[in-house]
Design a protein around this motif. Structure first.
Motif, short mmCIF file in Angstrom:
data_model
loop_
_atom_site.label_atom_id
_atom_site.label_comp_id
_atom_site.label_asym_id
_atom_site.label_seq_id
_atom_site.Cartn_x
_atom_site.Cartn_y
_atom_site.Cartn_z
N ALA A 690 -16.40 57.86 -30.15
CA ALA A 690 -17.83 57.74 -30.93
C ALA A 690 -17.78 56.55 -32.31
O ALA A 690 -18.51 55.94 -32.60
N GLU A 691 -16.14 55.80 -32.20
CA GLU A 691 -16.83 54.62 -32.74
C GLU A 691 -16.20 53.47 -32.83
O GLU A 691 -16.36 53.19 -31.43
N PHE A 692 -17.06 52.59 -33.89
CA PHE A 692 -17.09 51.15 -33.22
C PHE A 692 -15.95 50.47 -32.90
O PHE A 692 -15.20 50.34 -33.74
N THR A 693 -16.36 49.43 -31.75
CA THR A 693 -15.64 48.88 -31.21
C THR A 693 -16.36 47.10 -30.54
O THR A 693 -16.96 47.46 -31.09
N LYS A 694 -15.00 46.46 -30.54
CA LYS A 694 -15.89 44.92 -29.31
C LYS A 694 -16.00 45.60 -28.37
O LYS A 694 -16.92 44.25 -28.45
N ASP A 695 -16.42 46.38 -27.94
CA ASP A 695 -17.00 46.51 -26.54
C ASP A 695 -18.86 47.10 -27.04
O ASP A 695 -19.74 48.14 -26.02
N PHE A 696 -19.38 47.31 -27.68
CA PHE A 696 -20.26 47.95 -28.44
C PHE A 696 -21.51 47.93 -27.80
O PHE A 696 -22.54 48.68 -27.38
N MET A 697 -21.58 45.95 -27.08
CA MET A 697 -22.27 45.86 -26.11
C MET A 697 -22.78 47.04 -24.95
O MET A 697 -23.67 46.88 -24.38
N ASN A 698 -21.88 47.30 -24.60
CA ASN A 698 -21.21 48.19 -23.32
C ASN A 698 -21.72 49.45 -23.06
O ASN A 698 -22.00 50.07 -22.37
N GLN A 699 -22.20 49.72 -24.55
CA GLN A 699 -22.78 51.25 -25.50
C GLN A 699 -23.49 51.72 -25.39
O GLN A 699 -24.52 52.21 -26.05
N LEU A 700 -24.34 50.41 -25.27
CA LEU A 700 -26.14 50.49 -25.48
C LEU A 700 -26.96 51.92 -24.57
O LEU A 700 -26.96 51.66 -23.67
N ALA A 701 -27.50 52.68 -25.32
CA ALA A 701 -28.66 53.42 -24.84
C ALA A 701 -30.02 52.47 -24.23
O ALA A 701 -30.43 51.77 -24.92
N VAL A 702 -30.51 52.79 -22.91
CA VAL A 702 -31.80 51.35 -22.35
C VAL A 702 -32.45 52.78 -21.70
O VAL A 702 -31.87 53.72 -21.31
N GLY A 703 -33.91 52.13 -21.91
CA GLY A 703 -35.50 53.41 -21.60
C GLY A 703 -36.04 52.50 -22.24
O GLY A 703 -36.26 51.10 -22.42
N THR A 704 -37.20 52.80 -20.72
CA THR A 704 -38.08 52.43 -21.00
C THR A 704 -39.22 53.21 -20.44
O THR A 704 -39.31 54.33 -20.20
N GLY A 705 -40.35 52.26 -19.95
CA GLY A 705 -41.73 53.53 -20.01
C GLY A 705 -43.05 53.29 -20.64
O GLY A 705 -43.48 52.26 -20.88
N VAL A 706 -44.03 53.87 -19.93
CA VAL A 706 -45.63 53.83 -20.39
C VAL A 706 -46.33 53.82 -21.07
O VAL A 706 -45.82 54.92 -21.49
N GLY A 707 -46.86 54.21 -22.09
CA GLY A 707 -47.59 54.91 -22.73
C GLY A 707 -49.33 54.72 -23.01
O GLY A 707 -49.81 53.54 -23.24
N LEU A 708 -50.09 55.63 -23.71
CA LEU A 708 -51.42 54.75 -24.61
C LEU A 708 -51.79 55.22 -25.24
O LEU A 708 -51.37 56.20 -25.97
N ARG A 709 -52.09 54.87 -26.57
CA ARG A 709 -52.62 55.45 -27.66
C ARG A 709 -54.70 55.36 -27.80
O ARG A 709 -55.33 53.80 -26.89
N PHE A 710 -54.76 56.29 -28.18
CA PHE A 710 -56.28 56.40 -28.95
C PHE A 710 -55.92 55.93 -30.05
O PHE A 710 -56.20 56.72 -30.61
#
Length: 763
Positions: A690-710
């Motif tokens: 859980a601690e912050f290290t120099k490798d923080f960029m390798n610990q990013l969560a990434v997601g994608t998707g689609v959506g509708l806005r009414f």
């Protein structure tokens, strides 16, 4: 038989393409207009100038042809397909006028008119000897307009002369000519002359010329002074009235704070008069203290009239929140012809009001629900336009999907606040902006019940200032912010989970915050028709520093207490930046980055739970459950099988980008990518990774998707369907899960597809 089928297929395709071309139903004797060409003949002008002229002229030609794609015009096809429509609703009406497009015929193109438009434009840009020829070409059932422009030489400005007589008006014009928009050696442009007249008018109104108008200025053009050069002569028209030439100063300032438009124009009433500094307050009773007008109106007796002060004073009165109507006029003083008397007619809103509202809401923890608010207001509590508000609320929030489904949240509470429309401070403070600065004090209480888990009681109070420099820049400074939280009704279920995850104890621990916080917001999102819009918010939050110095708190293992409760000591910074790029009115690329950091010290080992950072959810990384990501590579789902605890951290980094486009009427679509994580500053044995290290960029969560806005104007209902691309809690080297995506796999869909239902845009 095969040849017949081929023949029929070819015939069908030809018929379809002819229908899509839009020429099948062109009236006899007419043609389909397919646009125009503009040729700027090469001469002595540079390629850049020719290109600029062609680009400008392109948008001036009318009519605008039908949209086409690879020679086909589907809009016309659907327009014809719908046939005759008798009702202004229904499918055929939608097909004909929403999807379809009426054919633009060549008979609608007025070549002579367009020729004149082109000729006028090039002459207005210094090409006095230009020549324009218009023609047309036909091809089958279509026609195109052709325009040929010969520019010759563009005239430049040789000299500029301003009025040189001894009048005050002429002298003032000469004082501001250094910032003229007309420059010697630059091309002659009519638009620049118009802009210069407007500039002079604006500057003169800042120098007391209340009745002046740009129409009183004349700019003569002499094209005989030299070859391809002009002399510009700025003159004041002879018919300019005397009062437009007069420079005025402010004399008397009259304020009518209880003005009734209908009553006070029917008959003149006898009203009391109160003199206060430069003001004369006229009223039949003392409704408002005179000091509030002295702080709000920026004119001083004896100073030159200027339009900026005029507008700022009006804007301050309008944004006061106390007056329903604000009217203002200036009159020439009957005893001094170069002085103006200012009159302000103010119609107050009802002093007291009560408002009841029912809300539908969502929050970052993926909870949706309803809330009932009752608010009572007094807009002039102590006759200084103070706003006293007392409100009470009650609500229910549920998680539609996710592991916390069934752990409902019930909230109830009340708040009282008092807002003074001025700075209340031992140090003299004032604001010269068009917005009245506010001082606000508030006190509130909230009871929150999380079913099957615990309940929290929170008391909070604050005192601070809110002020706006202008419509784009806003500041909030809470000099004192106190919050006290305690828990009760902690369930056995929650206590059993604390044994497996001790960090859950911090949620129900008593917390005491004595802090100061400041936030700054800049935005130009209210400015329409811009390619780029921005939003920035930065905040600083400090707690316990003064108490730490007084009590000598420097050991978090043995914290100092107030009323038996250890107080929090920390510093916190959070910034958010948004960028909106508008491809057109219906398509936008919206992006956001959030960076936050909190540092506990002195009297505290950790940030208070309510001040920690969270990530994941409907307005965060939408491919992950609310507040379930991180910290770091830690997987919080393994520590409990009953409910999903909120994962929190000391540091936060989050990115989002979303392409938004209109699909139909009120329905808009979006494609998005979200990324980010939170971390702890220090190593925690209970949360490995859980601690912050120099490798923080390798610990990013990434997601994608689609959506509708009414988008219903009064309400935006948002639905997003998202799935992860990268899971930070997986072993290094296996975190990207793109190869595992399988929409046909039921178990994959159950584990990875996240449906988000929310109100409003995510950012």
């Amino acid at each position: 038989m095969k040849e017949i089928k081929t023949y029929i297929s070819v015939l069908f395709m030809v018929s379809f393409l002819m229908g899509c071309s839009g020429t099948s139903k062109v009236p006899e004797g007419d043609l389909l207009y397919t646009g125009h060409t503009i040729e700027i003949k090469k001469g002595q002008e540079s390629k850049k100038v020719r290109k600029q002229m062609k680009s400008a002229l392109k948008d001036m030609i009318r009519p605008i042809p039908n949209k086409s794609f690879l020679g086909m015009r589907p809009g016309i096809f659907f327009y014809n397909l719908a046939g005759e429509v008798k009702k202004e609703k229904g499918f055929r009406y939608w097909l004909k006028y929403k999807i379809g497009e009426k054919p633009v015929l060549f008979s609608e193109a007025n070549l002579s008119y367009n020729n004149d438009v082109i000729q006028n434009y090039v002459e207005n840009n210094g090409f006095f000897n230009a020549k324009t020829i218009s023609d047309s070409t036909t091809r089958g059932k279509t026609a195109k307009a052709n325009y040929e422009v010969t520019l010759h030489n563009q005239y430049k400005i040789k000299s500029i002369a301003y009025p040189n007589d001894s009048t005050i008006l002429s002298k003032e014009i000469n004082l501001i000519k250094e910032k003229s928009l007309l420059n010697i050696g630059k091309p002659y442009r009519l638009e620049a002359i118009k802009q210069e007249r407007s500039r002079i008018d604006v500057r003169l109104k800042e120098r007391g010329f209340y009745y002046f108008n740009e129409d009183y200025l004349l700019v003569q053009v002499d094209s005989t002074v030299a070859k391809n050069e002009v002399a510009l002569i700025v003159k004041i028209k002879k018919e300019t009235p005397e009062k437009a030439k007069t420079q005025y100063r402010i004399n008397n300032i009259y304020v009518y704070p209880s003005y009734n438009l209908k009553r006070d124009t029917v008959a003149k009433r006898v009203m009391d008069t109160t003199a206060y500094k430069d003001l004369t307050i006229i009223d039949n009773k003392t409704v408002f203290k005179p000091i509030i007008f002295d702080k709000t109106l920026l004119f001083n007796k004896g100073e030159l009239y200027n339009r900026t002060t005029h507008n700022l004073s009006l804007n301050r009165l309008i944004t006061f929140g106390t007056f329903k109507f604000v009217n203002n006029e200036f009159k020439i003083n009957e005893f001094s012809k170069n002085q103006l008397d200012a009159y302000y007619y103010l119609t107050p809103l009802p002093k007291k009001s009560i408002q009841v509202e029912a809300l539908a809401k969502t929050n970052s923890a993926n909870y949706s629900g309803t809330e009932l608010n009752v608010n009572w207001s007094n807009r002039n509590t102590f006759k200084g336009a103070e706003l006293l508000s007392i409100s009470a609320f009650a609500g229910l929030e549920v998680q539609v999907s996710g592991q916390n489904n069934g752990f409902n949240v019930y909230r109830a509470g009340s708040e009282a606040s008092l807002v003074w429309p001025r700075f209340i401070s031992p140090i003299s403070m004032n604001s010269g902006s068009g917005y009245v600065p506010n001082t606000k004090a508030s006190i509130g209480y909230e009871y929150q019940l999380r079913t099957q888990l615990y309940s929290l009681k929170t008391f909070n109070s604050s005192f601070g200032y809110l002020w706006k420099e202008n419509e784009r820049k806003e500041h909030t400074l809470n000099v004192l912010n106190i919050a006290y939280t305690s828990s009760n009704n902690v369930s056995d279920l929650y206590r059993s989970q604390i044994a497996a995850n001790p960090s859950l104890q911090s949620v129900i621990d008593k917390q005491l915050i004595f802090g100061t916080n400041y936030s700054y917001v800049y935005t130009n999102t209210m400015v329409k028709n811009k390619k780029n819009n921005f939003y920035f918010r930065g905040g600083l939050d400090f707690s316990g520093n003064a108490l730490g110095l007084i009590l000598g708190a420097n050991d978090s293992e043995n914290p100092k207490s107030i009323f038996g409760v250890p107080f929090s000591q920390y510093s916190k910074l959070e910034t958010e930046f948004r960028h909106y790029y508008h491809f057109d009115r219906e398509t936008t690329l919206a992006s956001r980055i959030i960076v936050g950091a909190g540092l506990p010290y002195g009297n505290a080992k950790d940030l208070p739970f309510i001040k920690q950072f969270f990530i994941g959810g409907t307005s965060s990384i939408r491919a992950f459950r609310a507040r379930s990501v991180g910290p770091g590579t830690f997987d919080g789902s393994v520590v409990t099988n009953s409910f999903l605890p909120d994962q929190s951290g000391d540091l936060k980094l989050e990115f989002s980008t979303e392409l938004r486009a209109k699909i139909y009427s009120f329905i808009k679509g979006a494609v998005f990518v979200d990324a980010g994580n939170i971390w702890l500053l220090n190593k925690n044995e209970e949360k490995p990774g859980a601690e912050f290290t120099k490798d923080f960029m390798n610990q990013l969560a990434v997601g994608t998707g689609v959506g509708l806005r009414f988008d219903f104007d009064f309400l935006v209902l948002r639905t997003d369907l998202a799935f992860p691309l990268r899971k930070p809690y997986l072993p290094e080297g296996n975190r990207w899960v793109i190869n595992a995506i399988d929409f046909s796999d039921k178990s994959w869909r159950k584990e990875n597809l996240i449906f988000n239902l929310a109100i409003g845009y995510p950012f």
